[in-house]
Design a protein around this motif. Structure first.
Motif, PDB file in Angstrom:
ATOM      1  N   GLU A   1       0.855  -1.179   0.045  1.00 31.70           N
ATOM      2  CA  GLU A   1       0.020   0.019  -0.071  1.00 31.70           C
ATOM      3  C   GLU A   1       0.875   1.379   0.015  1.00 31.70           C
ATOM      4  O   GLU A   1       0.525   2.183  -0.773  1.00 31.70           O
ATOM      5  CB  GLU A   1      -1.034   0.030   1.278  1.00 31.70           C
ATOM      6  CG  GLU A   1      -2.174  -1.178   1.219  1.00 31.70           C
ATOM      7  CD  GLU A   1      -2.675  -1.378   2.583  1.00 31.70           C
ATOM      8  OE1 GLU A   1      -2.419  -0.605   3.494  1.00 31.70           O
ATOM      9  OE2 GLU A   1      -3.539  -2.407   2.528  1.00 31.70           O
TER      10      GLU A   1
ATOM     11  N   TRP B   1      -0.471   5.084  -1.134  1.00 28.48           N
ATOM     12  CA  TRP B   1      -1.499   5.058  -0.194  1.00 28.48           C
ATOM     13  C   TRP B   1      -1.464   5.847   0.863  1.00 28.48           C
ATOM     14  O   TRP B   1      -0.491   5.343   1.676  1.00 28.48           O
ATOM     15  CB  TRP B   1      -2.262   3.794   0.128  1.00 28.48           C
ATOM     16  CG  TRP B   1      -3.130   3.198  -1.186  1.00 28.48           C
ATOM     17  CD1 TRP B   1      -3.035   3.513  -2.327  1.00 28.48           C
ATOM     18  CD2 TRP B   1      -3.941   1.876  -1.049  1.00 28.48           C
ATOM     19  NE1 TRP B   1      -3.565   2.662  -3.079  1.00 28.48           N
ATOM     20  CE2 TRP B   1      -4.204   1.921  -2.427  1.00 28.48           C
ATOM     21  CE3 TRP B   1      -4.369   1.238   0.028  1.00 28.48           C
ATOM     22  CZ2 TRP B   1      -5.172   0.624  -2.648  1.00 28.48           C
ATOM     23  CZ3 TRP B   1      -5.086   0.039  -0.167  1.00 28.48           C
ATOM     24  CH2 TRP B   1      -5.511  -0.065  -1.539  1.00 28.48           C
ATOM     25  N   PRO B   2      -2.207   6.924   1.349  1.00 25.40           N
ATOM     26  CA  PRO B   2      -1.937   7.570   2.584  1.00 25.40           C
ATOM     27  C   PRO B   2      -2.401   6.666   3.875  1.00 25.40           C
ATOM     28  O   PRO B   2      -3.268   5.863   3.801  1.00 25.40           O
ATOM     29  CB  PRO B   2      -2.676   8.869   2.436  1.00 25.40           C
ATOM     30  CG  PRO B   2      -3.870   8.547   1.468  1.00 25.40           C
ATOM     31  CD  PRO B   2      -3.400   7.510   0.619  1.00 25.40           C
ATOM     32  N   SER B   3      -1.711   7.273   5.099  1.00 22.35           N
ATOM     33  CA  SER B   3      -2.670   6.688   6.091  1.00 22.35           C
ATOM     34  C   SER B   3      -3.381   7.794   7.103  1.00 22.35           C
ATOM     35  O   SER B   3      -2.974   9.054   6.699  1.00 22.35           O
ATOM     36  CB  SER B   3      -1.622   6.143   7.212  1.00 22.35           C
ATOM     37  OG  SER B   3      -0.603   6.966   7.903  1.00 22.35           O
ATOM     38  N   ALA B   4      -3.695   7.821   8.179  1.00 22.17           N
ATOM     39  CA  ALA B   4      -4.365   8.608   9.077  1.00 22.17           C
ATOM     40  C   ALA B   4      -3.146   9.680   9.490  1.00 22.17           C
ATOM     41  O   ALA B   4      -3.612  10.847   9.790  1.00 22.17           O
ATOM     42  CB  ALA B   4      -5.224   8.209  10.125  1.00 22.17           C
TER      43      ALA B   4
ATOM     44  N   THR C   1      -0.486  10.345   7.589  1.00 23.68           N
ATOM     45  CA  THR C   1       0.411  11.125   6.563  1.00 23.68           C
ATOM     46  C   THR C   1      -0.067  12.408   6.353  1.00 23.68           C
ATOM     47  O   THR C   1      -1.314  13.017   6.143  1.00 23.68           O
ATOM     48  CB  THR C   1      -0.076  10.081   5.210  1.00 23.68           C
ATOM     49  OG1 THR C   1       0.115   8.812   5.329  1.00 23.68           O
ATOM     50  CG2 THR C   1       0.817  10.676   4.168  1.00 23.68           C
TER      51      THR C   1
ATOM     52  N   ASP D   1       0.226  15.885   4.005  1.00 22.14           N
ATOM     53  CA  ASP D   1       0.151  16.149   2.417  1.00 22.14           C
ATOM     54  C   ASP D   1       1.482  16.553   1.931  1.00 22.14           C
ATOM     55  O   ASP D   1       2.261  17.190   2.723  1.00 22.14           O
ATOM     56  CB  ASP D   1      -0.747  17.382   2.114  1.00 22.14           C
ATOM     57  CG  ASP D   1      -1.980  16.963   1.564  1.00 22.14           C
ATOM     58  OD1 ASP D   1      -2.055  15.872   1.341  1.00 22.14           O
ATOM     59  OD2 ASP D   1      -3.024  17.943   1.415  1.00 22.14           O
TER      60      ASP D   1
ATOM     61  N   GLU E   1       0.469   3.209  12.760  1.00 21.66           N
ATOM     62  CA  GLU E   1      -0.922   3.513  12.683  1.00 21.66           C
ATOM     63  C   GLU E   1      -1.193   2.814  11.468  1.00 21.66           C
ATOM     64  O   GLU E   1      -2.215   1.944  11.657  1.00 21.66           O
ATOM     65  CB  GLU E   1      -0.979   5.082  11.878  1.00 21.66           C
ATOM     66  CG  GLU E   1      -2.256   5.467  11.246  1.00 21.66           C
ATOM     67  CD  GLU E   1      -3.303   5.154  11.825  1.00 21.66           C
ATOM     68  OE1 GLU E   1      -3.401   5.179  13.084  1.00 21.66           O
ATOM     69  OE2 GLU E   1      -4.412   4.926  11.173  1.00 21.66           O
TER      70      GLU E   1
ATOM     71  N   SER F   1      -2.090  -0.673  13.280  1.00 15.65           N
ATOM     72  CA  SER F   1      -3.030  -0.668  14.228  1.00 15.65           C
ATOM     73  C   SER F   1      -4.064  -1.586  14.119  1.00 15.65           C
ATOM     74  O   SER F   1      -4.583  -2.052  15.134  1.00 15.65           O
ATOM     75  CB  SER F   1      -3.654   0.740  14.468  1.00 15.65           C
ATOM     76  OG  SER F   1      -4.699   0.939  13.413  1.00 15.65           O
ATOM     77  N   GLY F   2      -4.213  -2.594  12.853  1.00 17.93           N
ATOM     78  CA  GLY F   2      -5.171  -3.344  12.828  1.00 17.93           C
ATOM     79  C   GLY F   2      -4.625  -4.771  13.342  1.00 17.93           C
ATOM     80  O   GLY F   2      -5.423  -5.821  13.166  1.00 17.93           O
TER      81      GLY F   2
ATOM     82  N   LEU G   1      -9.696   7.040   6.505  1.00 23.41           N
ATOM     83  CA  LEU G   1      -8.518   6.800   7.229  1.00 23.41           C
ATOM     84  C   LEU G   1      -8.562   6.610   8.728  1.00 23.41           C
ATOM     85  O   LEU G   1      -7.759   6.070   9.202  1.00 23.41           O
ATOM     86  CB  LEU G   1      -7.216   7.693   6.786  1.00 23.41           C
ATOM     87  CG  LEU G   1      -6.936   7.386   5.308  1.00 23.41           C
ATOM     88  CD1 LEU G   1      -5.935   8.503   4.697  1.00 23.41           C
ATOM     89  CD2 LEU G   1      -6.391   6.204   4.748  1.00 23.41           C
TER      90      LEU G   1
ATOM     91  N   SER H   1      -9.354  -0.594  10.427  1.00 29.85           N
ATOM     92  CA  SER H   1      -8.099  -0.763  10.126  1.00 29.85           C
ATOM     93  C   SER H   1      -7.736  -1.066   8.824  1.00 29.85           C
ATOM     94  O   SER H   1      -8.569  -1.100   7.942  1.00 29.85           O
ATOM     95  CB  SER H   1      -7.643  -2.266  10.886  1.00 29.85           C
ATOM     96  OG  SER H   1      -8.299  -3.149  10.110  1.00 29.85           O
TER      97      SER H   1
ATOM     98  N   GLN I   1      -6.758  -3.505   7.163  1.00 31.02           N
ATOM     99  CA  GLN I   1      -7.216  -4.765   6.574  1.00 31.02           C
ATOM    100  C   GLN I   1      -8.766  -4.610   6.198  1.00 31.02           C
ATOM    101  O   GLN I   1      -9.429  -4.945   5.278  1.00 31.02           O
ATOM    102  CB  GLN I   1      -7.214  -6.014   7.713  1.00 31.02           C
ATOM    103  CG  GLN I   1      -5.873  -6.470   7.721  1.00 31.02           C
ATOM    104  CD  GLN I   1      -5.184  -6.044   8.929  1.00 31.02           C
ATOM    105  OE1 GLN I   1      -5.128  -4.684   9.046  1.00 31.02           O
ATOM    106  NE2 GLN I   1      -4.411  -6.877   9.702  1.00 31.02           N
TER     107      GLN I   1
ATOM    108  N   TYR J   1      -7.939   2.411  15.414  1.00 35.95           N
ATOM    109  CA  TYR J   1      -8.576   1.003  15.305  1.00 35.95           C
ATOM    110  C   TYR J   1      -9.666   1.250  16.513  1.00 35.95           C
ATOM    111  O   TYR J   1      -9.724   0.248  17.343  1.00 35.95           O
ATOM    112  CB  TYR J   1      -7.643   0.112  15.440  1.00 35.95           C
ATOM    113  CG  TYR J   1      -8.117  -1.633  15.099  1.00 35.95           C
ATOM    114  CD1 TYR J   1      -9.121  -1.539  14.181  1.00 35.95           C
ATOM    115  CD2 TYR J   1      -7.325  -2.392  15.676  1.00 35.95           C
ATOM    116  CE1 TYR J   1      -9.745  -2.939  13.804  1.00 35.95           C
ATOM    117  CE2 TYR J   1      -7.903  -3.785  15.285  1.00 35.95           C
ATOM    118  CZ  TYR J   1      -8.884  -4.105  14.532  1.00 35.95           C
ATOM    119  OH  TYR J   1      -9.128  -5.303  14.112  1.00 35.95           O
TER     120      TYR J   1
END
Ligand SMILES: Cc1cc2nc3c(=O)[nH]c(=O)nc-3n(C[C@H](O)[C@H](O)[C@H](O)COP(=O)(O)OP(=O)(O)OC[C@H]3O[C@@H](n4cnc5c(N)ncnc54)[C@H](O)[C@@H]3O)c2cc1C
Ligand code: SF4
Ligand code: FES
Ligand code: FES
Lengths: 163, 329
Positions: free
Chosen positions: A113, A118-121, A123, A125, A138, A141-142, B96, B100, B102, B237
């Motif tokens: 990703e 792809w950004p994350s929470a 990231t 700009d 982050e 985190s899953g 975002l 998660s 996934q 999460y």
């Protein structure tokens, strides 16, 4: 049902209620992916579906016929581990190991990703720098680890990310 | 889990007709909410019409401006879409902030909108709950309601809609396009979810068999300066305990345009029209942001353990608008 797992096609006769996780573990005897919560809350069951990381406990096997599934067993070999597996070995990225196959599959999907931009929470700009620890935490985190091996999981993934 | 028939559909028309003839059936999208609820015995469909093969996986530009998001677009892809990140940052940020990596890879636009409440009594088939078993009562009113509604609830149900994405869509004034046995129709996203009233078992205005085909975003200049701010019990999460989607255009210190919606406070994503009205033409200062939040929250009716949400939303509104306008830093 026809499932394609780690490049091998399997014809299985399964109840439609069977989750992808149960199909892998109970019927194909691929016990790498683990059942933690069975409700999408822990990430232990993470596998790659067509290259994307997903929770196999919330997916019905019947809905994924013909879609390539990769489990931790399909990532590397004992002689030639996947770079993420090597990172976990080099940095002691586990204690009991229960969450580890999920962590590894998740990290493989996560790095892809990142490669796709792809950004994350966390990231910001125009932030194209290396994957820092905050990003790794982050994006991962899953995946929960009851042993709390996070302090070693982060550098294991950083190594695989080429940092 | 109760057993079910599995019916994959290849196009919208066949999906709609498959479900029209199955009164106890439902659509299967990413399954991240539905399969969970089936395992819990809360959802008991006898037919699953799988809509994952429908050609609803694209984000396209609308001829008159704006974007059309296919109902099957995954949350992760939508959050990463360059046009969404550029023109509607609040939507990318809301996605975002949810679930998660996934889960976002499976979760779809349609499924995210129609996910059910996380009220613990609703999710526990052994407990009474007016939403799951109409007439059985609402134990949340006197029980665990810390994360339930402070706006628009009823004596019959105080559930919240848990989606982050839907809060951004409400602020953006998106339109939900639906195909059903009686044809197609458009529903403003702010009118998709109902308030509970005395029929909390009905979440939305959709009729049986209606399929969400896309969500349309209008072209919206103000959305370019927008953000989503989510408060939760752990850093990632976790579902929101309160959230704010905001877009604002201020010039010479005056608010010219503003969009606000609140999450995790009501049975639907809560578009804060009263707060927007209170802000238009006002100075872009922390004081006016707080006053605007108060105008909306005057209607709040918190329960024993969730009054903190009113203060939380008030502070989130002020902090988010202050950051977007550069006011009071
Ligand atoms: C552990 C966990 C944490 C989570 N955290 C968050 C969070 O922080 N924030 C958040 O917003 N969400 C969160 N979620 C919820 C998640 O976002 C939803 O489960 C997901 O968006 C649902 O989408 P889906 O495609 O999987 O829907 P499904 O589970 O497939 O479907 C949900 C419902 O929508 C119906 N449906 C689906 N598509 C259509 C359509 N096109 N037309 C008509 N009906 C349709 C289905 O019949 C079903 O009733 C979390 C979920 C889990 C399990
Ligand atoms: S708040 Fe609504 S969903 Fe929760 S127990 Fe009461 S009726 Fe059920
Ligand atoms: S077992 Fe699937 S997320 Fe926990
Ligand atoms: S190593 Fe034990 S749960 Fe993570």
């Amino acid at each position: 049902m026809d499932l394609v797992v780690n490049g091998v096609e399997h014809a299985l006769d399964l109840d439609p209620r069977t989750t992808l996780l149960d199909a892998l573990r109970e019927h194909l005897h691929l016990t790498g992916a683990k059942k933690g919560c069975d409700h999408g809350q822990c990430g232990a069951c993470t596998v790659l579906l067509d290259g994307r990381r997903v929770n196999s406990c919330l997916i019905l096997a019947i809905s994924q016929q013909g879609v390539p599934v990769t489990t931790v067993e399909g990532l590397g070999t004992e002689r030639e581990p996947h770079p993420v597996q090597q990172g976990f070995l080099d940095h002691d990225g586990f204690q009991c190991g229960y969450c580890t196959p999920g962590q590894i599959c998740s990290a493989v999907g996560m790095l892809d990703e990142v490669a796709r931009g792809w950004p994350s929470a966390v990231t910001r700009d125009g932030d194209d720098g290396p994957l820092d620890d905050a990003e790794i935490r982050e994006r991962m985190s899953g995946n929960l680890c009851r042993c709390g091996a996070y302090a070693n999981i982060v550098p294991a993934i950083a190594q695989a990310a080429g940092r | 889990m109760r057993t079910f028939g599995y019916a994959p559909a290849d196009d919208v028309a066949s999906a709609v007709s498959l479900l029209a003839t199955a009164p106890g059936g439902t659509y299967l999208a990413g399954g991240t909410n539905l399969v969970d609820l089936m395992k819990l015995g809360v959802a008991t469909p006898d037919v699953l019409v799988d809509i994952n093969r429908l050609p609803l996986h694209e984000v396209t530009r609308l001829p008159g401006g704006g974007l059309r998001i296919g109902a099957g677009v995954r949350n992760s892809e939508l959050a990463a879409h360059p046009e969404v990140r550029r023109s509607y940052p609040v939507l990318s940020q809301a996605l975002l902030a949810g679930a998660s990596g996934q889960l976002r890879n499976m979760a779809t636009t349609g499924g995210n909108l129609l996910q059910r409440t996380r009220c613990r009594y609703f999710m526990d088939a052994t407990k009474p709950c007016n939403k799951r078993a109409p007439g059985s009562g609402c134990p949340a009113r006197t029980g665990d309601h810390r994360n339930l509604a402070v706006l628009g609830a009823s004596e019959h149900c105080v559930a919240t809609h848990p989606s982050d994405m839907a809060v951004a869509l409400a602020a953006l004034g998106a339109t939900v396009r639906v195909a059903g046995p009686d044809g197609e129709r458009d529903i403003p996203v702010t009118e998709l979810h109902r308030l509970p009233g005395d029929t909390p078992q009905v979440d939305t205005v959709l009729r049986h068999g209606e399929l969400i085909t896309s969500v349309d975003l209008p072209e919206l200049e103000v959305a370019r300066v927008s953000a989503y701010r989510k408060a939760r019990d752990r850093a990632s999460y976790a579902f929101a305990v309160g959230s704010v989607a905001a877009a604002v255009h201020a010039e010479d210190g005056v608010v010219h345009d503003v969009r606000l919606a609140f999450g995790a406070v009501a049975h639907r994503p809560w578009r804060a029209y009263a707060a927007e009205q209170a802000l238009l033409g006002r100075p872009a200062t922390r004081d006016s942001f707080l006053a605007a939040a108060d105008a909306e929250l005057a209607a709040a009716e918190p329960l024993r353990d969730n009054a903190f949400k009113v203060t939380l939303i008030r502070n989130l509104v002020a902090a988010t608008l202050a950051r977007l306008t550069g006011a009071g830093r």
